[in-house]
Design a protein around this motif. Structure first.
Motif, short mmCIF file in Angstrom:
data_model
loop_
_atom_site.label_atom_id
_atom_site.label_comp_id
_atom_site.label_asym_id
_atom_site.label_seq_id
_atom_site.Cartn_x
_atom_site.Cartn_y
_atom_site.Cartn_z
N CYS A 114 0.85 -1.18 0.00
CA CYS A 114 0.00 0.00 0.00
C CYS A 114 0.89 1.23 0.00
N CYS B 116 -0.10 4.16 1.23
CA CYS B 116 -0.60 5.17 2.17
C CYS B 116 0.51 5.61 3.12
N CYS C 152 -6.93 3.36 6.43
CA CYS C 152 -6.73 3.25 4.98
C CYS C 152 -7.61 2.12 4.45
N PHE D 163 -7.32 0.52 1.71
CA PHE D 163 -6.58 -0.49 0.95
C PHE D 163 -5.82 -1.48 1.83
N CYS D 164 -5.35 -1.04 3.02
CA CYS D 164 -4.54 -1.95 3.83
C CYS D 164 -5.01 -2.02 5.27
ZN ZN Z 1 -2.84 1.75 3.14
#
Ligand code: ZN
Length: 295
Positions: free
Chosen positions: A236, A238, A270, A272-273
């Motif tokens: 990720c 981020c 986040c 995504f992760c």
């Molecule tokens: Zn992330």
């Protein structure tokens, strides 16, 4: 990291193929998002599809796939970079649908009606976006349909994810074959015919074949040679800095609202992760004064 993407090209230059294993990165995504079986298969296919499309780009570029269907899984977003990174999430990771003929029913999980939006970040702040309707909602065929309809590139895409009874990923991967211009439609039709005669992709993975083995079998009798390969991994992008800008962009009213809450701070996760970033009351006060000064 053991996931890898192989490339090969026909000696006559008429078409090329990509094949990848994504078992580890899909396993990592599934653990991070604590997915149920339907989401595991759908997210795994969507991540693998993104990795394949990213391999068609150039250094430093990346692609995002957004599947928005009418099914219980909700939106699925995956991203992958040419360098080999991938990340993604499912809106409702625990949503499940019954098995269909003993198999995970990705199409019902995603839903038959909806759209696939493909966004390519090709650098220097330029983005290319295309959208098509979902074709079968099995993910691989939707990507092939997108490539044909939106990019006029006839392609064969096969994606597979195999789960153990305990829900862990035992094999994941996929391949993509594209004809190169001037396109000989017969070649793609011939390949599609060959693929139909083979067992389903996830069954082949289960029998221990790698996507590269499967691709080599498809290219059997066609003189070809390998080109570059790329390692694939879940990563990720981020960071605390990016999350800080996201909080800042909420604006004055929202920042004041957060400061009025009991602890006066904010926790941002986040998508995504699932890493969390904590911003204290002092952090938010600083952001608010910056934001007020901007006006
Ligand atoms: Zn992330």
């Amino acid at each position: 990291m053991t996931d890898i993407l192989h490339r090969l090209i026909a000696d006559d230059g008429k078409f090329f193929g990509l094949a990848c294993t994504t078992t580890d990165l899909v396993g990592e995504a599934c653990r991070k998002h604590d997915v149920g079986p339907t989401a595991a298969a759908a997210l795994g296919r969507a991540l693998t599809g993104a990795a394949l499309l990213a391999a068609l780009l150039k250094d430093g570029q990346y692609v995002q796939l957004k599947f928005e269907g009418s099914g219980p899984l909700g939106k699925i977003i995956t991203e992958a970079g040419y360098d080999g990174w991938t990340r993604g999430y499912v809106a409702n990771p625990r949503a499940d649908v019954p098995l269909k003929a003993g198999k995970i029913d990705v199409a019902s999980g995603l839903g038959r009606a909806g759209f696939l939006t493909v966004t390519k970040d090709i650098g220097v702040k330029s983005k290319y976006q295309g959208m098509t309707q979902l074709y079968t909602s099995e993910i691989g065929e939707d990507i092939a349909y997108y490539l044909l309809e939106s990019e006029q590139t006839p392609s064969v895409v096969a994606l597979g994810v195999h789960l153990q009874p305990d829900g862990t990923i035992s094999a994941a991967g996929g391949f993509l074959i594209q004809a190169l211009p001037p396109v000989d439609d017969g070649l793609i039709t011939g390949l599609e015919e060959r693929i139909r005669q083979l067992p389903p992709f996830s069954e082949q993975l289960r029998s221990g074949k790698s996507p590269a083995d499967i691709l080599a079998e498809l290219f059997a009798g066609i003189p070809h040679h390998p080109t570059a390969s790329t390692g694939l991994y879940y990563q990720c992008s981020c960071s605390r800095e990016k999350m800080r800008s996201a909080v800042f962009s909420l604006g004055n009213d929202e920042l004041r609202y957060l400061l009025e809450q009991e602890d006066g701070g904010a926790e941002v996760q986040c998508e995504f992760c699932r890493d969390s970033y904590r911003f204290s009351r002092e952090d938010l006060e600083k952001l608010l004064s910056l934001s007020e000064r901007k006006q």
